[in-house]
Design a protein around this motif. Sequence first.
Motif, PDB file in Angstrom:
ATOM      1  N   LEU A   7       0.822  -1.215   0.000  1.00 31.60           N
ATOM      2  CA  LEU A   7       0.000   0.000   0.000  1.00 31.60           C
ATOM      3  C   LEU A   7       0.854   1.262   0.000  1.00 31.60           C
ATOM      4  O   LEU A   7       0.505   2.252  -0.652  1.00 31.60           O
ATOM      5  N   LEU A   8       1.988   1.247   0.690  1.00 28.94           N
ATOM      6  CA  LEU A   8       2.892   2.398   0.643  1.00 28.94           C
ATOM      7  C   LEU A   8       3.420   2.613  -0.770  1.00 28.94           C
ATOM      8  O   LEU A   8       3.516   3.752  -1.241  1.00 28.94           O
ATOM      9  N   LEU A   9       3.760   1.529  -1.443  1.00 34.07           N
ATOM     10  CA  LEU A   9       4.246   1.619  -2.819  1.00 34.07           C
ATOM     11  C   LEU A   9       3.174   2.226  -3.728  1.00 34.07           C
ATOM     12  O   LEU A   9       3.501   2.948  -4.673  1.00 34.07           O
ATOM     13  N   LEU A  10       1.911   1.935  -3.414  1.00 30.54           N
ATOM     14  CA  LEU A  10       0.802   2.479  -4.209  1.00 30.54           C
ATOM     15  C   LEU A  10       0.466   3.919  -3.831  1.00 30.54           C
ATOM     16  O   LEU A  10      -0.516   4.473  -4.308  1.00 30.54           O
ATOM     17  N   ASP A  11       1.274   4.517  -2.975  1.00 27.55           N
ATOM     18  CA  ASP A  11       1.177   5.931  -2.611  1.00 27.55           C
ATOM     19  C   ASP A  11       0.109   6.251  -1.570  1.00 27.55           C
ATOM     20  O   ASP A  11      -0.387   7.365  -1.511  1.00 27.55           O
ATOM     21  N   TYR A  12      -0.250   5.274  -0.761  1.00 27.99           N
ATOM     22  CA  TYR A  12      -1.111   5.571   0.383  1.00 27.99           C
ATOM     23  C   TYR A  12      -0.225   6.151   1.480  1.00 27.99           C
ATOM     24  O   TYR A  12       0.888   5.662   1.696  1.00 27.99           O
ATOM     25  N   PRO A  13      -0.703   7.187   2.165  1.00 26.05           N
ATOM     26  CA  PRO A  13       0.105   7.802   3.230  1.00 26.05           C
ATOM     27  C   PRO A  13       0.392   6.819   4.371  1.00 26.05           C
ATOM     28  O   PRO A  13      -0.462   5.997   4.713  1.00 26.05           O
ATOM     29  N   PRO A  14       1.580   6.904   4.966  1.00 26.66           N
ATOM     30  CA  PRO A  14       1.949   5.986   6.049  1.00 26.66           C
ATOM     31  C   PRO A  14       0.923   5.935   7.185  1.00 26.66           C
ATOM     32  O   PRO A  14       0.666   4.867   7.729  1.00 26.66           O
ATOM     33  N   ASP A  15       0.341   7.060   7.539  1.00 25.63           N
ATOM     34  CA  ASP A  15      -0.658   7.064   8.617  1.00 25.63           C
ATOM     35  C   ASP A  15      -1.906   6.285   8.235  1.00 25.63           C
ATOM     36  O   ASP A  15      -2.611   5.781   9.104  1.00 25.63           O
ATOM     37  N   ASP A  16      -2.201   6.195   6.941  1.00 22.70           N
ATOM     38  CA  ASP A  16      -3.395   5.474   6.479  1.00 22.70           C
ATOM     39  C   ASP A  16      -3.203   3.959   6.466  1.00 22.70           C
ATOM     40  O   ASP A  16      -4.178   3.222   6.357  1.00 22.70           O
ATOM     41  N   VAL A  17      -1.962   3.504   6.529  1.00 22.68           N
ATOM     42  CA  VAL A  17      -1.697   2.059   6.478  1.00 22.68           C
ATOM     43  C   VAL A  17      -1.030   1.561   7.752  1.00 22.68           C
ATOM     44  O   VAL A  17      -0.398   0.513   7.760  1.00 22.68           O
ATOM     45  N   ASN A  18      -1.200   2.318   8.810  1.00 22.25           N
ATOM     46  CA  ASN A  18      -0.611   1.969  10.103  1.00 22.25           C
ATOM     47  C   ASN A  18      -1.585   1.087  10.875  1.00 22.25           C
ATOM     48  O   ASN A  18      -2.474   1.576  11.544  1.00 22.25           O
ATOM     49  N   GLY A  19      -1.456  -0.213  10.732  1.00 26.56           N
ATOM     50  CA  GLY A  19      -2.314  -1.162  11.435  1.00 26.56           C
ATOM     51  C   GLY A  19      -3.224  -1.921  10.487  1.00 26.56           C
ATOM     52  O   GLY A  19      -3.601  -1.430   9.421  1.00 26.56           O
ATOM     53  N   TRP A  20      -3.553  -3.138  10.877  1.00 28.26           N
ATOM     54  CA  TRP A  20      -4.332  -4.024  10.024  1.00 28.26           C
ATOM     55  C   TRP A  20      -5.712  -3.456   9.708  1.00 28.26           C
ATOM     56  O   TRP A  20      -6.179  -3.538   8.571  1.00 28.26           O
ATOM     57  N   ASN A  21      -6.393  -2.868  10.700  1.00 32.01           N
ATOM     58  CA  ASN A  21      -7.733  -2.325  10.462  1.00 32.01           C
ATOM     59  C   ASN A  21      -7.721  -1.232   9.401  1.00 32.01           C
ATOM     60  O   ASN A  21      -8.625  -1.152   8.566  1.00 32.01           O
ATOM     61  N   LYS A  22      -6.701  -0.400   9.425  1.00 29.01           N
ATOM     62  CA  LYS A  22      -6.594   0.663   8.420  1.00 29.01           C
ATOM     63  C   LYS A  22      -6.326   0.073   7.035  1.00 29.01           C
ATOM     64  O   LYS A  22      -6.879   0.539   6.039  1.00 29.01           O
ATOM     65  N   CYS A  23      -5.493  -0.957   6.975  1.00 29.84           N
ATOM     66  CA  CYS A  23      -5.229  -1.628   5.688  1.00 29.84           C
ATOM     67  C   CYS A  23      -6.521  -2.241   5.142  1.00 29.84           C
ATOM     68  O   CYS A  23      -6.812  -2.129   3.946  1.00 29.84           O
ATOM     69  N   GLN A  24      -7.305  -2.872   6.004  1.00 27.08           N
ATOM     70  CA  GLN A  24      -8.574  -3.463   5.575  1.00 27.08           C
ATOM     71  C   GLN A  24      -9.523  -2.400   5.033  1.00 27.08           C
ATOM     72  O   GLN A  24     -10.203  -2.623   4.034  1.00 27.08           O
ATOM     73  N   THR A  25      -9.571  -1.248   5.686  1.00 23.77           N
ATOM     74  CA  THR A  25     -10.433  -0.153   5.228  1.00 23.77           C
ATOM     75  C   THR A  25     -10.041   0.283   3.828  1.00 23.77           C
ATOM     76  O   THR A  25     -10.892   0.460   2.956  1.00 23.77           O
ATOM     77  N   ILE A  26      -8.756   0.439   3.591  1.00 23.12           N
ATOM     78  CA  ILE A  26      -8.279   0.842   2.264  1.00 23.12           C
ATOM     79  C   ILE A  26      -8.658  -0.209   1.226  1.00 23.12           C
ATOM     80  O   ILE A  26      -9.114   0.117   0.133  1.00 23.12           O
ATOM     81  N   MET A  27      -8.484  -1.480   1.569  1.00 23.82           N
ATOM     82  CA  MET A  27      -8.778  -2.549   0.611  1.00 23.82           C
ATOM     83  C   MET A  27     -10.274  -2.684   0.344  1.00 23.82           C
ATOM     84  O   MET A  27     -10.665  -3.318  -0.623  1.00 23.82           O
ATOM     85  N   SER A  28     -11.098  -2.066   1.174  1.00 22.06           N
ATOM     86  CA  SER A  28     -12.559  -2.127   0.996  1.00 22.06           C
ATOM     87  C   SER A  28     -13.092  -1.022   0.095  1.00 22.06           C
ATOM     88  O   SER A  28     -14.244  -1.068  -0.323  1.00 22.06           O
ATOM     89  N   ARG A  29     -12.293  -0.025  -0.196  1.00 21.28           N
ATOM     90  CA  ARG A  29     -12.746   1.111  -1.009  1.00 21.28           C
ATOM     91  C   ARG A  29     -13.031   0.683  -2.442  1.00 21.28           C
ATOM     92  O   ARG A  29     -12.415  -0.223  -2.975  1.00 21.28           O
TER      93      ARG A  29
END
Length: 116
Positions: free
Chosen positions: A27-49
């Motif tokens: 997700l960082l490589l895809l240009d999501y901000p570090p704060d947005d991918v800090n923790g599994w729940n945040k990663c799941q939220t991004i993957m749900s968009r």
Amino acid sequence: MEQKTIAEIRRLITPPAGIEDVLTAFLLLLDYPPDDVNGWNKCQTIMSRSGDKSVMTKVSRFDPLYCSPKKAQKSADMIAPYTLEIIRNKNLHAAKIYEWTKSMIEQVKVSGGLQI
């Protein structure tokens, strides 16, 4: 990469060790901000968009020439402790993401990426 891969990873309640690191690096490589991918729940939220900001849209539009080498190196550092075999033994879908991420990191390095 297929949408199914993202969907299957997103469904994990508690990912096996290493999987969160792989997803965060991806997700960082895809240009999501570090704060947005800090923790599994945040990663799941991004993957749900869905829509233009979806992960699959970003994957399809990813161009190594427009990725900074610094960002690629940060992602590389995150997945450095793992091999494809280690990740594959934990989750086949995560292995696909690992392979894509590793490949794109190499392409950024070869191309020189975005020079700022």
